[in-house]
Design an enzyme around this catalytic site. Sequence first.
Site, PDB file in Angstrom:
ATOM      1  N   GLU A 141       0.909  -1.157   0.111  1.00 23.40           N
ATOM      2  CA  GLU A 141       0.052   0.019  -0.127  1.00 23.40           C
ATOM      3  C   GLU A 141       0.635   1.286   0.054  1.00 23.40           C
ATOM      4  OE1 GLU A 141      -2.721  -0.580   3.250  1.00 23.40           O
ATOM      5  OE2 GLU A 141      -3.482  -2.291   2.487  1.00 23.40           O
TER       6      GLU A 141
ATOM      7  N   GLU B 113      -5.977 -10.428  -2.266  1.00 22.64           N
ATOM      8  CA  GLU B 113      -6.767 -10.225  -0.751  1.00 22.64           C
ATOM      9  C   GLU B 113      -8.167 -10.266  -1.306  1.00 22.64           C
ATOM     10  OE1 GLU B 113      -5.295  -7.347   1.741  1.00 22.64           O
ATOM     11  OE2 GLU B 113      -3.418  -7.707   1.246  1.00 22.64           O
TER      12      GLU B 113
HETATM   13  C1  XIL Z   1      -5.512  -7.239   8.089  1.00 24.47           C
HETATM   14  C2  XIL Z   1      -5.677  -8.657   8.959  1.00 24.47           C
HETATM   15  O1  XIL Z   1      -6.693  -9.242   8.227  1.00 24.47           O
HETATM   16  C3  XIL Z   1      -6.373  -8.275  10.207  1.00 24.47           C
HETATM   17  O2  XIL Z   1      -6.687  -9.423  11.029  1.00 24.47           O
HETATM   18  C4  XIL Z   1      -5.292  -7.326  10.996  1.00 24.47           C
HETATM   19  O3  XIL Z   1      -5.611  -6.745  12.189  1.00 24.47           O
HETATM   20  C5  XIL Z   1      -4.969  -6.044   9.998  1.00 24.47           C
HETATM   21  O4  XIL Z   1      -4.533  -6.509   8.805  1.00 24.47           O
HETATM   22  N1  XIL Z   1      -4.629  -4.953   3.581  1.00 24.47           N
HETATM   23  C6  XIL Z   1      -3.673  -5.950   3.842  1.00 24.47           C
HETATM   24  C7  XIL Z   1      -3.757  -6.786   4.880  1.00 24.47           C
HETATM   25  O5  XIL Z   1      -2.618  -5.745   3.313  1.00 24.47           O
HETATM   26  O6  XIL Z   1      -2.414  -7.125   5.731  1.00 24.47           O
HETATM   27  C8  XIL Z   1      -4.845  -6.352   5.934  1.00 24.47           C
HETATM   28  O7  XIL Z   1      -5.168  -7.531   6.759  1.00 24.47           O
HETATM   29  C9  XIL Z   1      -6.274  -6.097   5.288  1.00 24.47           C
HETATM   30  C10 XIL Z   1      -5.875  -4.872   4.339  1.00 24.47           C
END
Ligand code: XIL
Length: 355
Positions: A153, A267
């Site tokens: 990000e 994701e």
């Molecule tokens: C999220 C996890 O799902 C949560 O459990 C944690 O508390 C925070 O991070 N983008 C990403 C992921 O790259 O690492 C994030 O995952 C969600 C958004």
Amino acid sequence: MRRRQLILGSLVAVLGWGVARALPPGTPTLQALAAARGLRWGAAVTNAQLQDPGFRNLVTTQAGLIVPESEMKWDGLEATPGRFDFSAPDRLLGFAREHGLAMRGHTLVWHQQLPDWVQTLPAEELDRALATYISTVVGHYRGQLQSWDVVNEPIADDGSGLRRDLWLERLGPDYIARALTLAHRADPGAVLVINEYGLEGDDPKTARKRQSFLTLLRDLRRRGVPLHAVGLQGHLYANGSGPTTFASLPAFLRDLAALDLDIFVTELDVNDRELPAAIPERDARVAGVYAGFLAAVLPEPRLKLITGWGLSDRFTWLNQFFPRADGLPQRPLPFNNRDATKPATAAIQAALLRK
Ligand code: XIL
């Protein structure tokens, strides 16, 4: 004795029926359908979730790759300066190997889930801490991972350029090239990825974010910085509050492919937060977004991986981070809250089957 046998017999019958109903025999798995197209289907998981036998079975049958949802982030690996604890991701890697699954590394450089001691470091010490962290962590997993999300990000939400986080403010824009170079030095065979969200939809903000992302990528390619793929996170929405249509996405994927980069969906989930409570409508709208998104990305030859941020509605980060106003659990993933198939499963299977 007879009464106990009767109870035990009925329990086994119910359990057996439950399992049989969940996944009718012969249903092609997501991984099998993905593999038939030269892809992998992955899922973000945690060690805690894998303690559940039913979910463990769903992951080992439906996925061909896992990614640690949180266990591989800086706050878990180096909570205290210089003291690394790899036990949690090592357990996940052991699970992956035991079941013939690949595993991704997620994520080295991010503005979230950092230990407090990192967040307060002045520039010079932050740079040293970054170099030590990447070298130690990537070195620990050398040759064992399908790929690494090296930088997560990095683009500002409004698409105005790089995200103004501690990395940019203290180390300058070159922190991205430095992180990629350090990771490459620690594991020259590693597939290195820059991972980003908000690149999927047809709205003006997404268009701006795509251009900023392409500007960054073109600069890195021109300079010969080690980089092999980009990750589109794929956090989609089943209503207007986020990406639900993808007409402009194929052209963006072609822009990425023109930079000789592979494309990973990293994701994938479909947020149903704003939808009415009725499950049939929510499930249908979520399935429709899966269908539309996969129709947009699957024709791209450089697409190599599709990973959901979870696999079963029982375990989704969205209930914590984007809770529905009515308090009902979200239904964003390929399998429902009983690990059973749902309209989204059929939509994904149909999309993967389509030539
Ligand atoms: C999220 C996890 O799902 C949560 O459990 C944690 O508390 C925070 O991070 N983008 C990403 C992921 O790259 O690492 C994030 O995952 C969600 C958004």
